[in-house]
Design an enzyme around this catalytic site. Structure first.
Site, PDB file in Angstrom:
ATOM      1  N   CYS A 171       0.868  -1.189   0.000  1.00  0.00           N
ATOM      2  CA  CYS A 171       0.000   0.000   0.000  1.00  0.00           C
ATOM      3  C   CYS A 171       0.899   1.232   0.000  1.00  0.00           C
ATOM      4  O   CYS A 171       2.079   1.126  -0.352  1.00  0.00           O
ATOM      5  CB  CYS A 171      -0.984  -0.025   1.182  1.00  0.00           C
ATOM      6  SG  CYS A 171      -0.219   0.049   2.802  1.00  0.00           S
ATOM      7  N   ASN A 201       2.332   1.472   4.317  1.00  0.00           N
ATOM      8  CA  ASN A 201       2.667   0.211   4.998  1.00  0.00           C
ATOM      9  C   ASN A 201       2.419   0.301   6.509  1.00  0.00           C
ATOM     10  O   ASN A 201       3.121  -0.293   7.316  1.00  0.00           O
ATOM     11  CB  ASN A 201       4.111  -0.239   4.719  1.00  0.00           C
ATOM     12  CG  ASN A 201       4.439  -1.650   5.214  1.00  0.00           C
ATOM     13  OD1 ASN A 201       5.547  -1.925   5.631  1.00  0.00           O
ATOM     14  ND2 ASN A 201       3.474  -2.552   5.181  1.00  0.00           N
ATOM     15  N   CYS A 233      -1.310   0.908   7.452  1.00  0.00           N
ATOM     16  CA  CYS A 233      -2.754   0.665   7.614  1.00  0.00           C
ATOM     17  C   CYS A 233      -3.215  -0.593   6.872  1.00  0.00           C
ATOM     18  O   CYS A 233      -3.538  -1.610   7.487  1.00  0.00           O
ATOM     19  CB  CYS A 233      -3.562   1.870   7.133  1.00  0.00           C
ATOM     20  SG  CYS A 233      -3.219   3.381   8.060  1.00  0.00           S
ATOM     21  N   ARG A 234      -3.258  -0.536   5.527  1.00  0.00           N
ATOM     22  CA  ARG A 234      -3.871  -1.627   4.762  1.00  0.00           C
ATOM     23  C   ARG A 234      -2.976  -2.838   4.584  1.00  0.00           C
ATOM     24  O   ARG A 234      -3.398  -3.986   4.840  1.00  0.00           O
ATOM     25  CB  ARG A 234      -4.303  -1.107   3.371  1.00  0.00           C
ATOM     26  CG  ARG A 234      -5.431  -0.115   3.422  1.00  0.00           C
ATOM     27  CD  ARG A 234      -5.572   0.640   2.107  1.00  0.00           C
ATOM     28  NE  ARG A 234      -4.453   1.552   1.874  1.00  0.00           N
ATOM     29  CZ  ARG A 234      -4.274   2.279   0.790  1.00  0.00           C
ATOM     30  NH1 ARG A 234      -5.145   2.183  -0.204  1.00  0.00           N
ATOM     31  NH2 ARG A 234      -3.251   3.088   0.681  1.00  0.00           N
ATOM     32  N   SER A 235      -1.746  -2.640   4.087  1.00  0.00           N
ATOM     33  CA  SER A 235      -0.924  -3.825   3.770  1.00  0.00           C
ATOM     34  C   SER A 235      -0.512  -4.631   5.011  1.00  0.00           C
ATOM     35  O   SER A 235      -0.414  -5.868   4.912  1.00  0.00           O
ATOM     36  CB  SER A 235       0.274  -3.469   2.888  1.00  0.00           C
ATOM     37  OG  SER A 235       1.107  -2.514   3.471  1.00  0.00           O
ATOM     38  N   ASP A 258      -7.865   4.085   1.117  1.00  0.00           N
ATOM     39  CA  ASP A 258      -6.907   4.463   2.157  1.00  0.00           C
ATOM     40  C   ASP A 258      -7.682   4.948   3.390  1.00  0.00           C
ATOM     41  O   ASP A 258      -8.386   5.958   3.319  1.00  0.00           O
ATOM     42  CB  ASP A 258      -6.025   5.584   1.592  1.00  0.00           C
ATOM     43  CG  ASP A 258      -4.930   5.996   2.547  1.00  0.00           C
ATOM     44  OD1 ASP A 258      -4.965   5.556   3.713  1.00  0.00           O
ATOM     45  OD2 ASP A 258      -4.049   6.750   2.128  1.00  0.00           O
TER      46      ASP A 258
HETATM   47  P1  4NP Z   1      -1.713   2.885   4.120  1.00  0.00           P
HETATM   48  O1  4NP Z   1      -2.273   4.281   4.694  1.00  0.00           O
HETATM   49  O2  4NP Z   1      -1.209   3.183   2.732  1.00  0.00           O
HETATM   50  O3  4NP Z   1      -2.920   2.002   4.099  1.00  0.00           O
HETATM   51  O4  4NP Z   1      -0.650   2.447   5.080  1.00  0.00           O
HETATM   52  C1  4NP Z   1      -1.486   5.428   4.797  1.00  0.00           C
HETATM   53  C2  4NP Z   1      -0.671   5.608   5.888  1.00  0.00           C
HETATM   54  C3  4NP Z   1       0.090   6.761   6.010  1.00  0.00           C
HETATM   55  C4  4NP Z   1       0.023   7.719   5.019  1.00  0.00           C
HETATM   56  C5  4NP Z   1      -0.787   7.531   3.905  1.00  0.00           C
HETATM   57  C6  4NP Z   1      -1.531   6.378   3.799  1.00  0.00           C
HETATM   58  N1  4NP Z   1       0.777   8.920   5.152  1.00  0.00           N
HETATM   59  O5  4NP Z   1       0.629   9.796   4.294  1.00  0.00           O
HETATM   60  O6  4NP Z   1       1.574   9.040   6.086  1.00  0.00           O
END
Ligand code: 4NP
Length: 154
Positions: free
Chosen positions: A9, A12, A14-16, A122
């Site tokens: 994702c 790294n 939240c989702r992955s 996201d």
């Molecule tokens: P992820 O979510 O891609 O599902 O881990 C996010 C976590 C952090 C950020 C963006 C998306 N960020 O911009 O810090």
């Protein structure tokens, strides 16, 4: 030889990490290993987001020992299948591919189920409910993936 699956994702956190924990819990770890990475490097070395840890715990999974890392071009050599959560991750990983073998490894996670939605959204700026929704989407996709992996039809 183990089949190696990578979940990708953006952050790294939240989702992955959820996708890694969920798929690993559904497959035989002697045969299949699952890892995760992000296309962005803001959270390298960090634990998953507390909201991902909490929703995973709610369903009996402990993802708290995972640590964030950034996707690297070497992951194309290391992994057999690379699942991305959304179209932006897809474009980003495709842009780093070096050849048709690399390209053939990249898939949208939800492409494995007949879903009208093709992206796992996201949830970073969302509420806890966003994490519940994302957990359910990933869980459903991983059920389908685990079944295909068991039958060697992936
Ligand atoms: P992820 O979510 O891609 O599902 O881990 C996010 C976590 C952090 C950020 C963006 C998306 N960020 O911009 O810090």
């Amino acid at each position: 030889m183990k089949l190696k699956v990578l979940m990708v994702c953006l952050g790294n956190i939240c989702r992955s990490p959820l996708a890694e924990g969920i798929l690993q819990s559904k497959v035989n770890s002697e045969r299949i290993s699952v890892d995760s990475a992000g296309t962005g490097g803001w959270h390298i070395g960090n634990q998953p987001d507390p909201r991902s840890i909490a929703v995973a715990r709610k369903y009996g999974l402990d993802i708290s020992s995972q640590r964030c890392r950034k996707f690297s071009v070497h992951d194309f050599d290391e992994f057999d299948i690379i699942y991305v959560m959304d179209k932006s991750n897809y474009e980003n990983v495709i842009a780093q591919s070096r050849n048709s073998t690399d390209l053939s490894k990249i898939r949208l996670l939800l492409s494995e189920i007949g879903s009208s939605e093709i992206e796992v959204p996201d949830p970073y700026y969302d509420s806890e409910n966003g994490f519940e929704k994302v957990f359910q989407m990933i869980d459903k996709a991983c059920d389908a993936i685990a079944e295909k992996l068991e039958r060697n039809t992936i």
